[in-house]
Write a protein that holds these residues in place. Structure first.
Motif, PDB file in Angstrom:
ATOM      1  N   VAL A 105       7.037 -22.766  -4.059  1.00  0.00           N
ATOM      2  CA  VAL A 105       7.590 -21.520  -4.573  1.00  0.00           C
ATOM      3  C   VAL A 105       7.410 -21.497  -6.084  1.00  0.00           C
ATOM      4  CG1 VAL A 105       9.297 -21.247  -2.725  1.00  0.00           C
ATOM      5  CG2 VAL A 105       9.909 -22.504  -4.809  1.00  0.00           C
ATOM      6  N   SER A 106       7.443 -20.277  -6.635  1.00  0.00           N
ATOM      7  CA  SER A 106       7.386 -20.101  -8.087  1.00  0.00           C
ATOM      8  C   SER A 106       8.642 -19.375  -8.523  1.00  0.00           C
ATOM      9  CB  SER A 106       6.139 -19.298  -8.484  1.00  0.00           C
ATOM     10  OG  SER A 106       6.109 -19.081  -9.881  1.00  0.00           O
ATOM     11  N   VAL A 107       9.369 -19.977  -9.462  1.00  0.00           N
ATOM     12  CA  VAL A 107      10.607 -19.394  -9.973  1.00  0.00           C
ATOM     13  C   VAL A 107      10.485 -19.262 -11.484  1.00  0.00           C
ATOM     14  CG1 VAL A 107      13.105 -19.620 -10.150  1.00  0.00           C
ATOM     15  CG2 VAL A 107      11.929 -20.438  -8.098  1.00  0.00           C
ATOM     16  N   SER A 108      10.461 -18.013 -11.949  1.00  0.00           N
ATOM     17  CA  SER A 108      10.342 -17.736 -13.389  1.00  0.00           C
ATOM     18  C   SER A 108       9.133 -18.437 -14.002  1.00  0.00           C
ATOM     19  CB  SER A 108      11.622 -18.156 -14.132  1.00  0.00           C
ATOM     20  OG  SER A 108      12.728 -17.450 -13.633  1.00  0.00           O
ATOM     21  N   GLY A 109       8.034 -18.465 -13.241  1.00  0.00           N
ATOM     22  CA  GLY A 109       6.797 -19.056 -13.731  1.00  0.00           C
ATOM     23  C   GLY A 109       6.715 -20.551 -13.575  1.00  0.00           C
ATOM     24  N   ASN A 110       7.770 -21.187 -13.069  1.00  0.00           N
ATOM     25  CA  ASN A 110       7.766 -22.632 -12.866  1.00  0.00           C
ATOM     26  C   ASN A 110       7.502 -22.951 -11.394  1.00  0.00           C
ATOM     27  OD1 ASN A 110       8.456 -23.250 -15.585  1.00  0.00           O
ATOM     28  ND2 ASN A 110      10.586 -22.708 -15.125  1.00  0.00           N
ATOM     29  N   LEU A 111       6.755 -24.027 -11.141  1.00  0.00           N
ATOM     30  CA  LEU A 111       6.397 -24.411  -9.785  1.00  0.00           C
ATOM     31  C   LEU A 111       7.432 -25.365  -9.206  1.00  0.00           C
ATOM     32  CD1 LEU A 111       2.560 -25.033 -10.232  1.00  0.00           C
ATOM     33  CD2 LEU A 111       3.659 -23.054  -9.193  1.00  0.00           C
ATOM     34  N   PHE A 112       7.802 -25.101  -7.969  1.00  0.00           N
ATOM     35  CA  PHE A 112       8.738 -25.952  -7.253  1.00  0.00           C
ATOM     36  C   PHE A 112       8.253 -26.142  -5.826  1.00  0.00           C
ATOM     37  CE2 PHE A 112      11.234 -23.904 -10.553  1.00  0.00           C
ATOM     38  CZ  PHE A 112      12.041 -24.917 -11.033  1.00  0.00           C
ATOM     39  N   VAL A 113       8.721 -27.233  -5.218  1.00  0.00           N
ATOM     40  CA  VAL A 113       8.640 -27.383  -3.770  1.00  0.00           C
ATOM     41  C   VAL A 113      10.059 -27.207  -3.255  1.00  0.00           C
ATOM     42  CG1 VAL A 113       8.217 -28.930  -1.840  1.00  0.00           C
ATOM     43  CG2 VAL A 113       6.618 -28.879  -3.743  1.00  0.00           C
ATOM     44  N   ARG A 114      10.250 -26.217  -2.406  1.00  0.00           N
ATOM     45  CA  ARG A 114      11.597 -25.913  -1.892  1.00  0.00           C
ATOM     46  C   ARG A 114      11.798 -26.551  -0.525  1.00  0.00           C
ATOM     47  NH1 ARG A 114      13.409 -19.967  -2.653  1.00  0.00           N
ATOM     48  NH2 ARG A 114      13.722 -20.891  -4.741  1.00  0.00           N
ATOM     49  N   LEU A 115      12.863 -27.340  -0.405  1.00  0.00           N
ATOM     50  CA  LEU A 115      13.265 -27.932   0.862  1.00  0.00           C
ATOM     51  C   LEU A 115      14.436 -27.133   1.419  1.00  0.00           C
ATOM     52  CD1 LEU A 115      12.031 -30.352  -0.976  1.00  0.00           C
ATOM     53  CD2 LEU A 115      13.172 -31.842   0.671  1.00  0.00           C
ATOM     54  N   ILE A 116      14.372 -26.791   2.692  1.00  0.00           N
ATOM     55  CA  ILE A 116      15.466 -26.095   3.362  1.00  0.00           C
ATOM     56  C   ILE A 116      15.839 -26.895   4.603  1.00  0.00           C
ATOM     57  CG2 ILE A 116      16.172 -23.969   4.544  1.00  0.00           C
ATOM     58  CD1 ILE A 116      14.296 -22.433   2.725  1.00  0.00           C
ATOM     59  N   TRP A 117      17.128 -27.155   4.762  1.00  0.00           N
ATOM     60  CA  TRP A 117      17.569 -27.976   5.879  1.00  0.00           C
ATOM     61  C   TRP A 117      18.828 -27.387   6.507  1.00  0.00           C
ATOM     62  CZ3 TRP A 117      17.930 -29.662   0.758  1.00  0.00           C
ATOM     63  CH2 TRP A 117      19.223 -29.839   0.239  1.00  0.00           C
ATOM     64  N   THR A 118      19.158 -27.922   7.685  1.00  0.00           N
ATOM     65  CA  THR A 118      20.391 -27.578   8.396  1.00  0.00           C
ATOM     66  C   THR A 118      21.252 -28.824   8.470  1.00  0.00           C
ATOM     67  OG1 THR A 118      19.256 -25.905   9.732  1.00  0.00           O
ATOM     68  CG2 THR A 118      21.380 -26.696  10.540  1.00  0.00           C
ATOM     69  N   ASN A 119      22.502 -28.689   8.059  1.00  0.00           N
ATOM     70  CA  ASN A 119      23.399 -29.845   8.061  1.00  0.00           C
ATOM     71  C   ASN A 119      23.846 -30.195   9.470  1.00  0.00           C
ATOM     72  OD1 ASN A 119      23.407 -30.158   5.230  1.00  0.00           O
ATOM     73  ND2 ASN A 119      24.861 -28.475   5.023  1.00  0.00           N
ATOM     74  N   THR A 120      24.087 -31.473   9.699  1.00  0.00           N
ATOM     75  CA  THR A 120      24.567 -31.967  10.986  1.00  0.00           C
ATOM     76  C   THR A 120      25.964 -32.543  10.822  1.00  0.00           C
ATOM     77  OG1 THR A 120      23.473 -34.092  10.566  1.00  0.00           O
ATOM     78  CG2 THR A 120      22.257 -32.460  11.867  1.00  0.00           C
ATOM     79  N   THR A 121      26.629 -32.762  11.943  1.00  0.00           N
ATOM     80  CA  THR A 121      27.999 -33.265  11.930  1.00  0.00           C
ATOM     81  C   THR A 121      28.010 -34.787  11.939  1.00  0.00           C
ATOM     82  OG1 THR A 121      28.781 -31.316  13.123  1.00  0.00           O
ATOM     83  CG2 THR A 121      30.207 -33.248  13.144  1.00  0.00           C
ATOM     84  N   ASN A 122      28.791 -35.362  11.014  1.00  0.00           N
ATOM     85  CA  ASN A 122      28.995 -36.808  10.976  1.00  0.00           C
ATOM     86  C   ASN A 122      30.478 -37.084  10.787  1.00  0.00           C
ATOM     87  OD1 ASN A 122      26.286 -38.297  10.980  1.00  0.00           O
ATOM     88  ND2 ASN A 122      25.916 -36.706   9.454  1.00  0.00           N
ATOM     89  N   SER A 123      30.998 -38.020  11.557  1.00  0.00           N
ATOM     90  CA  SER A 123      32.433 -38.341  11.486  1.00  0.00           C
ATOM     91  C   SER A 123      32.673 -39.741  10.938  1.00  0.00           C
ATOM     92  CB  SER A 123      33.055 -38.218  12.881  1.00  0.00           C
ATOM     93  OG  SER A 123      32.400 -39.073  13.799  1.00  0.00           O
ATOM     94  N   CYS A 124      31.675 -40.286  10.310  1.00  0.00           N
ATOM     95  CA  CYS A 124      31.749 -41.677   9.865  1.00  0.00           C
ATOM     96  C   CYS A 124      32.016 -41.734   8.362  1.00  0.00           C
ATOM     97  CB  CYS A 124      30.446 -42.392  10.211  1.00  0.00           C
ATOM     98  SG  CYS A 124      30.433 -44.140   9.764  1.00  0.00           S
ATOM     99  N   GLY A 125      33.281 -41.746   7.968  1.00  0.00           N
ATOM    100  CA  GLY A 125      33.617 -41.919   6.567  1.00  0.00           C
ATOM    101  C   GLY A 125      33.377 -40.682   5.727  1.00  0.00           C
ATOM    102  N   PRO A 126      33.825 -40.676   4.463  1.00  0.00           N
ATOM    103  CA  PRO A 126      33.640 -39.524   3.571  1.00  0.00           C
ATOM    104  C   PRO A 126      32.187 -39.375   3.119  1.00  0.00           C
ATOM    105  CG  PRO A 126      34.715 -41.325   2.404  1.00  0.00           C
ATOM    106  CD  PRO A 126      34.655 -41.733   3.849  1.00  0.00           C
TER     107      PRO A 126
END
Length: 248
Positions: free
Chosen positions: A39-60
């Motif tokens: 992606v390009s944001v304000s003329g700067n190049l980025f690699v955008r990662l998009i993810w879906t969070n999963t459920t974890n019950s093991c500690g904070p």
């Protein structure tokens, strides 16, 4: 020497608890890494990662660790830790959009002894186009079949009908393993019909279109009543792998 009765019970309980604890070892699930794209944001190049969070019950929660490499086989380097548990994206600042970057993620929770699982490894290139197996006519409709897209981020496909050299999108097929489509509107009894495809990821980024379209056979006949002959003409199949052996 025989163990006293009480010692036997304690020994049995200890072994039982050891089995139970080892059989239910904590596992920390990674986020589901959906897509990685330039992606390009304000003329700067980025690699955008998009993810879906999963459920974890093991500690904070501690963070989502993001690892990167320009070679699929690694070694990978930790480039960022996202400490907001609700976050679902990250823009990685890069300098060269022509380089393919590979990423995977690991969830980090304060859970001593737990196994930290890694997400799928995705790259920043567009999903590869699927390979078409065949296009044929069944029940006065065109049937198209292809192999699943090779890219791990493949989420579905865009189907194109090729008309006068132009790729016209006619439908979107969701699901990487949904690889057969029937076009009931195809004019298969009028002329040969040609198709091609492109893969999409779950962020609906479209990869390159397959440049090897395939088409149906359209059979024409010319009857010569004077010499009692019938001449048959048809469009030959192309882009088959392996090549066509024969026509019956």
């Amino acid at each position: 020497m025989k163990l006293p009765y009480v010692s036997k019970i304690i020994f049995f309980i200890s072994c039982f608890l050891l089995v139970i604890s080892s059989g239910f070892a904590q596992v920390v699930n990674p986020p589901v890494l959906n897509c990685v794209t330039h992606v390009s944001v304000s003329g700067n190049l980025f690699v955008r990662l998009i993810w879906t969070n999963t459920t974890n019950s093991c500690g904070p929660f501690i963070g989502y660790n993001i690892y990167r490499r320009t070679n699929l086989n690694g070694p990978y380097t930790l480039v960022y830790t996202e400490t907001n548990q609700a976050a679902t994206s990250y823009d990685d600042n890069i300098t060269n959009s022509s380089i393919v970057y590979y990423y995977y993620m690991v969830s980090d929770f304060n859970c001593p002894g737990a196994t930290l699982l890694s997400s799928d490894t995705l790259d920043s290139s567009d999903p590869e186009p699927p390979i078409i197996n065949y296009v044929t006519v069944k029940n006065n409709a065109a049937e198209i079949n292809w192999t699943p897209g090779a890219s791990p981020e493949t989420y579905g496909y865009i189907l194109y009908r090729v008309i006068s050299g132009n790729n016209i999108p006619i439908d979107t097929i969701y699901g990487k393993n949904n690889t057969t489509y029937t076009d009931f509107t195809a004019p298969v009894n009028v002329d040969s019909v040609s198709y091609t495809l492109a893969s999409i990821d779950s962020c609906f980024n479209t990869g390159p279109i397959n440049v090897l379209p395939q088409h149906t056979i359209f059979l024409k006949q010319d009857v010569n009543r004077c010499n009692n002959t019938v001449t048959l003409d048809w469009y030959q199949y192309n882009h088959w792998n392996p090549i066509v052996d024969k026509y019956e």
